[in-house]
Design an enzyme around this catalytic site. Structure first.
Site, short mmCIF file in Angstrom:
data_model
loop_
_atom_site.label_atom_id
_atom_site.label_comp_id
_atom_site.label_asym_id
_atom_site.label_seq_id
_atom_site.Cartn_x
_atom_site.Cartn_y
_atom_site.Cartn_z
N ARG A 23 0.80 -1.18 -0.06
CA ARG A 23 0.03 0.02 0.33
C ARG A 23 0.82 1.28 -0.16
NH1 ARG A 23 -1.81 0.00 6.41
NH2 ARG A 23 -0.05 1.07 7.14
N ASP A 44 6.02 -7.42 0.59
CA ASP A 44 5.53 -7.01 1.65
C ASP A 44 5.23 -7.87 2.90
OD1 ASP A 44 3.90 -3.98 2.31
OD2 ASP A 44 3.30 -5.65 3.62
N ASP A 73 9.85 -9.97 5.28
CA ASP A 73 10.14 -9.23 6.34
C ASP A 73 11.32 -8.55 6.18
OD1 ASP A 73 10.40 -7.91 8.87
OD2 ASP A 73 10.21 -9.74 10.00
N VAL A 74 11.41 -7.04 6.13
CA VAL A 74 12.64 -6.60 5.43
C VAL A 74 13.82 -6.62 6.89
CG1 VAL A 74 11.66 -4.98 4.04
CG2 VAL A 74 11.96 -4.17 6.53
N ASN A 100 11.87 0.58 0.63
CA ASN A 100 10.50 1.49 0.85
C ASN A 100 10.01 1.16 2.27
OD1 ASN A 100 8.25 3.48 0.21
ND2 ASN A 100 7.31 1.52 0.53
N TYR A 164 11.93 6.96 15.43
CA TYR A 164 11.54 7.11 14.02
C TYR A 164 12.44 8.00 13.50
CZ TYR A 164 9.23 7.86 9.46
OH TYR A 164 8.81 8.27 8.05
N LYS A 168 15.47 7.23 10.72
CA LYS A 168 15.52 7.95 9.12
C LYS A 168 16.74 8.61 9.22
CE LYS A 168 11.88 6.22 7.61
NZ LYS A 168 11.85 5.27 6.46
N THR A 199 -0.94 9.09 3.06
CA THR A 199 -0.97 7.65 3.01
C THR A 199 -1.62 7.23 4.46
OG1 THR A 199 1.28 7.00 3.97
CG2 THR A 199 1.15 7.43 1.62
N1 LIG Z 1 3.75 8.76 4.51
C1 LIG Z 1 4.65 9.75 4.76
O1 LIG Z 1 4.07 10.72 5.42
C2 LIG Z 1 5.90 9.38 4.89
C3 LIG Z 1 6.81 10.48 5.12
C4 LIG Z 1 8.23 10.22 5.28
C5 LIG Z 1 8.79 8.90 4.90
N2 LIG Z 1 7.81 7.94 4.70
C6 LIG Z 1 8.50 6.73 4.45
O2 LIG Z 1 8.04 5.93 3.32
C7 LIG Z 1 7.76 4.48 3.24
C8 LIG Z 1 6.56 4.08 3.04
O3 LIG Z 1 5.52 4.92 3.96
P1 LIG Z 1 3.93 4.71 3.64
O4 LIG Z 1 3.57 5.81 3.95
O5 LIG Z 1 3.64 4.09 2.26
O6 LIG Z 1 3.56 3.74 4.81
P2 LIG Z 1 2.46 2.85 4.97
O7 LIG Z 1 2.33 2.13 6.32
O8 LIG Z 1 1.25 2.99 4.44
O9 LIG Z 1 2.91 1.32 4.26
C9 LIG Z 1 4.01 0.57 4.76
C10 LIG Z 1 3.96 -0.67 4.05
O10 LIG Z 1 5.27 -1.55 4.47
C11 LIG Z 1 4.87 -2.65 4.99
N3 LIG Z 1 5.80 -3.08 6.03
C12 LIG Z 1 5.66 -3.09 7.31
N4 LIG Z 1 6.60 -3.37 7.99
C13 LIG Z 1 7.23 -4.15 7.17
C14 LIG Z 1 8.10 -5.29 7.25
N5 LIG Z 1 8.89 -5.53 8.19
N6 LIG Z 1 8.73 -6.10 6.11
C15 LIG Z 1 7.93 -5.62 4.77
N7 LIG Z 1 6.98 -4.70 4.73
C16 LIG Z 1 6.77 -4.09 5.82
C17 LIG Z 1 3.30 -2.57 5.55
O11 LIG Z 1 2.59 -3.79 5.35
C18 LIG Z 1 2.89 -1.52 4.64
O12 LIG Z 1 2.39 -1.97 3.44
C19 LIG Z 1 8.37 4.48 4.93
O13 LIG Z 1 9.71 4.07 5.03
C20 LIG Z 1 8.26 5.65 5.71
O14 LIG Z 1 8.61 5.66 6.76
C21 LIG Z 1 6.43 8.20 4.81
#
Ligand SMILES: NC(=O)c1ccc[n+]([C@@H]2O[C@H](COP(=O)([O-])OP(=O)(O)OC[C@H]3O[C@@H](n4cnc5c(N)ncnc54)[C@H](O)[C@@H]3O)[C@@H](O)[C@H]2O)c1
Length: 259
Positions: A23, A44, A73-74, A100, A164, A168, A199
């Site tokens: 997602r 994922d 699982d990353v 990601n 967090y 990062k 998201t």
């Molecule tokens: N959305 C934001 O505002 C934002 C801002 C800065 C950075 N980010 C970064 O962007 C990336 C994606 O964020 P997003 O908003 O899509 O998050 P999200 O929570 O909507 O989606 C994250 C996805 O990662 C999967 N996931 C979680 N743990 C996992 C694991 N151990 N192994 C494999 N998959 C795993 C989840 O099942 C999910 O599908 C992340 O690294 C997040 O920190 C997001």
């Protein structure tokens, strides 16, 4: 946009791995890659979710490239090798790896537990290193490029999000080490630091109209980013337009880091 409207024609026929592709940003990365005719292994931790996401992208984006779902699982080094092997077996090559997947836990510095801190670093930081290691082994000799998902939390402070933000910041600096060590092998490594992107991870912005308005006041462009905004930055970084860019963190935040 359809595959015929690919922004970067040079990407056609390549193969990529995207983690956290069930997602949000990961789904947008997978979709953008397929639109540019790049075959994708979409990993994922939630296999059911990513299987449905892959089915949807394949149905909606045509047949010039495809998405294959896989569980990862990353935090596991071995799981990354499984995805790299899957990409090489299904597509005969591996050119790009998008680290990601990430989690966004909440806790004040007084109450963060060792388990929470360790889990956050295990996914957000170890996951990036392990992805790079698996990618490099598979790309050996042929070159490629990696993109790591950092955050403006690497250099701004939001209360209750220390684990967090620290994770990062580690991703951003790890990106520089990877760039320096892997550059001679023809592998570029860059990061993206998104601001607030709409998201599920940032669902808190929709808590109430007041919270949303107050949050938009902290973004000069007065809107949250979209997952597609971030995917556009990823495409640029892997494209030939960025062929002399490595070790860089591209901020995609509507100016929010300054507010
Ligand atoms: N959305 C934001 O505002 C934002 C801002 C800065 C950075 N980010 C970064 O962007 C990336 C994606 O964020 P997003 O908003 O899509 O998050 P999200 O929570 O909507 O989606 C994250 C996805 O990662 C999967 N996931 C979680 N743990 C996992 C694991 N151990 N192994 C494999 N998959 C795993 C989840 O099942 C999910 O599908 C992340 O690294 C997040 O920190 C997001």
């Amino acid at each position: 946009m359809t595959a015929s409207e690919a922004k970067y024609p040079e990407l056609a026929g390549r193969a990529a791995v995207v983690t956290g592709a069930g997602r949000g940003l990961g789904e947008a990365h997978a979709r953008a890659l397929v639109r540019n005719r790049v075959n994708v292994v979409a990993g994922d931790i939630d296999l059911r979710l990513v299987t449905e996401t892959a089915r949807r992208i394949n149905a909606e984006e045509g047949s010039a490239a495809s998405v294959v779902p896989a569980r990862i699982d990353v935090a596991s080094r071995e799981d990354h090798d499984v995805l790299a092997e899957l990409a090489c077996r299904r597509f005969g090559r591996l050119d790009h790896w998008i680290n990601n997947a990430g989690i966004f836990p909440e806790a004040g510095v007084r109450s963060i537990t060792p388990e929470q801190f360790g889990t956050t670093f295990g996914i957000n930081v170890n996951g990036v290193l392990f992805g790079a290691q698996a990618a490099v082994a598979a790309m050996d000799g042929s070159g490629g490029s990696l993109v790591n998902m950092a955050s403006i939390a690497a250099f701004t402070v939001r209360r209750e999000r220390a684990s967090y933000g620290a994770s990062k910041a580690a991703v951003e600096h790890l990106t520089r080490f990877l760039a320096v060590e892997l550059g001679p092998a023809g592998i570029r490594v860059n990061a993206i630091a998104p601001g607030i992107i709409d998201t599920q991870m940032a669902a808190w912005i929709h808590e109430s109209p007041e919270v949303f308005e107050a949050t938009m006041e902290t973004i000069p462009l007065r809107r949250p980013g979209t997952a597609a905004d971030v995917a556009d930055a990823m495409l640029f970084l892997i494209s030939d337009a960025a062929s002399f860019i490595t070790g860089h963190t591209l901020v995609v935040d509507g100016g929010g880091r300054y507010c």
